[in-house]
Design a protein around this motif. Structure first.
Motif, mmCIF file in Angstrom:
data_model
loop_
_atom_site.group_PDB
_atom_site.id
_atom_site.type_symbol
_atom_site.label_atom_id
_atom_site.label_comp_id
_atom_site.label_asym_id
_atom_site.label_seq_id
_atom_site.Cartn_x
_atom_site.Cartn_y
_atom_site.Cartn_z
ATOM 1 N N GLU B 27 1.027 -1.414 -0.426
ATOM 2 C CA GLU B 27 -0.044 -0.356 0.008
ATOM 3 C C GLU B 27 1.056 1.198 -0.096
ATOM 4 N N PRO B 28 0.335 2.374 -0.160
ATOM 5 C CA PRO B 28 1.629 3.156 -0.572
ATOM 6 C C PRO B 28 1.358 3.984 1.120
ATOM 7 N N GLY B 29 2.852 4.545 1.169
ATOM 8 C CA GLY B 29 3.964 4.931 2.375
ATOM 9 C C GLY B 29 3.752 3.728 3.422
ATOM 10 N N GLU B 30 3.685 1.877 2.846
ATOM 11 C CA GLU B 30 4.575 1.281 3.738
ATOM 12 C C GLU B 30 5.880 0.723 3.661
ATOM 13 N N LEU B 31 6.406 0.809 4.568
ATOM 14 C CA LEU B 31 8.028 0.361 4.497
ATOM 15 C C LEU B 31 7.610 -0.915 4.696
ATOM 16 N N LYS B 171 7.670 6.434 -6.656
ATOM 17 C CA LYS B 171 7.152 6.014 -5.737
ATOM 18 C C LYS B 171 6.898 4.928 -5.110
ATOM 19 N N GLN B 195 14.427 6.019 7.168
ATOM 20 C CA GLN B 195 12.822 6.939 8.250
ATOM 21 C C GLN B 195 12.508 8.025 7.818
ATOM 22 N N ARG B 198 11.308 7.964 4.272
ATOM 23 C CA ARG B 198 10.133 8.415 4.062
ATOM 24 C C ARG B 198 8.624 9.023 4.514
ATOM 25 N N SER B 199 9.574 9.510 5.422
ATOM 26 C CA SER B 199 8.655 11.173 6.282
ATOM 27 C C SER B 199 9.004 12.190 5.657
ATOM 28 N N GLY B 202 7.526 11.208 1.237
ATOM 29 C CA GLY B 202 6.589 10.008 1.525
ATOM 30 C C GLY B 202 6.832 8.846 0.705
ATOM 31 N N VAL B 203 7.830 8.511 0.191
ATOM 32 C CA VAL B 203 8.169 6.802 -0.746
ATOM 33 C C VAL B 203 7.507 5.991 -0.028
ATOM 34 N N THR B 204 7.456 4.746 -0.988
ATOM 35 C CA THR B 204 7.109 3.647 -0.329
ATOM 36 C C THR B 204 8.019 3.188 -0.114
#
Lengths: 500, 258
Positions: B27-31, B171, B195, B198-199, B202-204
């Motif tokens: 899903e978008p935004g997951e790690l 993305k 981290q 991502r923050s 906003g990349v998955t």
């Protein structure tokens, strides 16, 4: 200054170096601070000086005429009498001239050769001075006529030129540099003789070398058939100009008004020659770019032979007899203009982000493709651009010789271009330019040595490859002090901390 | 809607089944993490998703499009970017040029614009350069912008590679063993670094890693591969307790992994 190896060498040169090196360092600093434009003006003045008083000064130094190409041709003149034929000839006698004792004859010839060789260095006779004598006088001539005036003018004009460089926008300054370059070349070289011819070949060689460097140096592929694309360009443009503007035996009366020939017709013909070469390259590229490395070398080698034998068998354009009567349109200004344009275009290509993709392919093709570089397209474009300029160079080449035949565009010509590329260094435009200049001059300078030239030039290359395998300027460009701000190339890097 | 969905992706190397029936939704935004013993097929999965290999069977849906069979540069342009297990920077090029060339997919100008130095070319070059410098500054690499990439220390090269992957404005970012060869201190920094990506961007992120400390600390969801088969999927705690995973990794009870 001291020798890198060998005690004898360093013990001789270190004391000399101690005296010379501070002077040299100071001079270099001065030179580096002087913008190119100042030197250009200095050269311009020196060229005018030579035209004004050169002959008188040469006469004073005992030359019969102005030393050719700054004297580099003259210093090899004493070696023109070397005769190697006597050494092996006695062992392979012709039927009507059989030697009684071949060995003795051979040794005698060798002795004579050695004597001639030694004499060539020192003294040959009242009308034929030795190598050292000539070299000494050539040095005096060059220093008095060129080095000193150039330095004086450059240093004198430095404040004025620097001020001008600050005042005017960059594009106008580039224009000024180009105009002065053209003035120098045309003033010095437009003698309708050897100088012009050598400068024309220099320009053609620069285009060939820089364009091949695009594929072999920047992209890291190995193309060995550059002369094939040159041949396509040469024939296409020649056929066009001959058919359209010249009354000749092959195509008959001109099809168009001959007054259109220059400049429009010739420009179109050159461009068409380039396009034809690019189309030929397209045919090569499709099968050969599927894999990397040796494959392209073999294919381009084959293409070179295919093109040659294809032209050999086309009777309509002269076949093996060649094409005679190509108009002599490649004069110095045409070649100069085309060379500048070609170098500029290739330079802008490899300095764009798009063009840096070419270098990325050389560094790591798979990574490039995965990082968004369309490697297939870029390889194709690069190869086409490279071949286009080979075709243009071929067009110029044909219109300076007036007579072309397939033999002009053999594997030897391709090798010559390869030699210039590797001499100058891969992935370096300035290196390629310098190498083309040096190589063309070397061919001219060593002309007195006749056949021995082809011993000396390979030797020079071997020595170069031993001590500088990357070439003169491998993967580097010569940094010149242009005097204007490099606005784009130096982004500010302040305000960043060192670590996370 | 998932950002990436693989449906029964299977890949053969000749007769060897390297990946079999690989199913995953990101899903978008997951790690997300992908782990497994050596030779389990993890890098092959990345190569399939980025187009380096073409999946023998199955579908890979990214952003509602089947990307199986697309050339890698096009997949990169669509928004999947990656790093490599062994560093694959363009060594002779400067760090800045590395980041600039990574934006290749977004170039709009063509040859004519370059040769004539038209405004379209110059404006875009400026934008590319500005974007590259912004990225380098954001990740504290601006000091090295003009150095050839090969001159940087190993840890910095790893970071440049990640920034290069981010330069394409992806993305989905795939990291193939980002901590390989790093000491504990560097791994600690890397975790912060990932981290931050991502923050701030906003990349998955989907990563392969052998360093369990890193995987268990930052991944929200983990897939475990063994011999090409998915043997487990779930949060870090589930995976640590999963008996199949322990068997795959440890085999015998007493052996230890780092």
């Amino acid at each position: 200054m001291a020798g890198r190896s060998g005690n004898l060498f360093s013990s001789i040169f270190r004391p000399v170096g101690r005296i010379v090196s501070p002077v040299w360092t100071a001079l270099r600093r001065q030179l580096a601070q002087t913008p190119v434009l100042a030197f250009q003006l200095g050269v311009l003045v020196a060229v005018l000086l030579e035209q004004w008083q050169g002959e008188a000064f040469a006469d004073l130094l005992g030359f019969r005429r102005i030393p050719r190409f700054f004297g580099i041709v003259d210093i090899f003149e004493p070696f023109s009498d070397l005769d190697f034929s006597g050494i092996l000839a006695p062992f392979f006698p012709s039927p009507n001239n059989i030697s009684a004792s071949p060995l003795q004859d051979s040794v005698q010839a060798l002795g004579e050769l050695a004597t001639t060789f030694v004499k060539a260095f020192f003294y040959q006779g009242p009308r034929a001075p030795g190598f050292f004598d000539v070299t000494f006088r050539v040095l005096i001539y060059d220093i008095v006529v060129f080095v000193v005036p150039i330095l004086i003018i450059a240093f004198l004009l430095r404040p004025l030129v620097s001020e001008l460089l600050r005042r005017f926008p960059k594009w106008s300054l580039i224009l000024v540099h180009l105009i002065i370059l053209a003035a120098i070349v045309l003033l010095w070289g437009d003698d309708g003789g050897t100088r012009e011819l050598v400068l024309i070949f220099m320009g053609i060689n620069i285009i060939l070398t820089v364009s091949l460097n695009l594929v072999n140096g920047y992209m890291g592929e190995f193309s060995v058939g550059h002369a094939a694309f040159m041949a396509v360009g040469a024939y296409v443009s020649s056929v066009m100009t001959m058919w359209a503007f010249v009354d000749d035996r092959v195509f008959g009366a001109p099809a168009l008004d001959p007054s259109w020939g220059l400049p429009v017709g010739f420009a179109i013909a050159l461009f068409a020659g380039g396009i034809a070469a690019a189309i030929a390259a397209l045919l090569v590229a499709f099968p050969s770019f599927r894999t990397r490395g040796d494959y392209l070398a073999i294919v381009t080698l084959a293409v070179n032979f295919i093109v040659q034998s294809a032209i050999n068998n086309m009777e309509g354009i002269g076949g093996a007899r060649g094409l005679n009567g190509v108009p002599l349109w490649s004069d110095l200004s045409w070649v100069l203009l085309t060379t500048i344009l070609s170098v500029f275009i290739i330079h802008s290509l490899v300095n764009s982000t798009f063009g840096k993709g070419i270098i990325a392919i050389r560094e790591d093709e798979i990574a490039s493709e995965l990082m968004g570089v369309n490697t297939k397209r870029i390889k194709l474009v690069t190869f086409l651009v490279s071949s286009f300029f080979a075709g243009v160079a071929g067009g110029l080449f044909a219109h300076v010789l007036a007579y072309i035949n397939p033999g002009n565009f053999g594997i030897l010509k391709s090798t010559e271009v390869l030699v210039m590329v590797y001499l100058g260094g891969m992935g370096s435009i300035s290196g390629s330019i310098i190498a083309a200049i040096i190589f063309t001059l070397l061919l001219e300078a060593l002309r007195p040595l006749a056949i021995l030239k082809w011993v000396v030039i390979p030797l020079i290359l071997i020595v170069l490859m031993l001590f500088r395998p990357q070439g003169l300027f491998g993967f580097r460009e010569i940094e010149l002090n242009w005097g204007w701000q490099k606005a784009k190339e130096k982004p500010e890097v302040s305000g960043a901390t060192a670590e996370d | 809607m998932p950002l990436l969905k693989t449906e029964n992706v299977t890949h053969f190397f000749g007769g060897l089944k390297a990946v079999s029936d690989f199913n995953l939704r990101i899903e978008p935004g997951e790690l997300v993490g992908l782990i497994g013993p050596n030779g389990a097929g993890k890098t092959t999965v990345f190569n399939l998703v980025t187009g380096a290999y073409r999946a023998t069977e199955g579908r890979i849906i990214f952003d509602d499009q089947d990307i199986v069979g697309l050339p890698p540069h096009q997949i990169n342009k669509m928004g999947i970017s990656r790093t490599f297990q062994t560093i694959r920077l363009w060594n002779e090029m400067t760090v800045l040029d590395n980041i600039k060339v990574a934006q290749h997919g977004h170039i709009q100008y063509d040859l004519k614009d370059i040769f004539l130095q038209l405004p379209r070319y110059r404006n875009q070059e400026q934008a590319i350069e500005a974007q590259a410098m912004k990225m380098l500054k954001l990740f504290n690499l601006a000091d090295h912008a003009q150095q050839p990439a090969r001159n940087l220390p190993y840890g910095q090269q790893r970071r440049v590679e990640i920034v290069r992957a981010l330069a394409a404005n992806p993305k989905l970012l795939l990291l193939d063993e980002p901590a390989a060869g790093m000491n504990p201190q560097e791994i600690e920094e890397l975790m912060v670094f990932i981290q931050r990506i991502r923050s701030e961007l906003g990349v998955t992120i989907w990563l392969i890693e052998h360093q369990m400390r890193l995987v268990m600390n930052i991944c929200e969801r983990i897939t475990v591969l063994d011999f090409g088969e998915t043997i487990a999927e779930g949060g870090p705690d589930d995976i640590q307790r999963n008996t199949k995973v322990i068997e795959a990794y440890l085999g015998v009870e007493d052996e230890e992994i780092s």
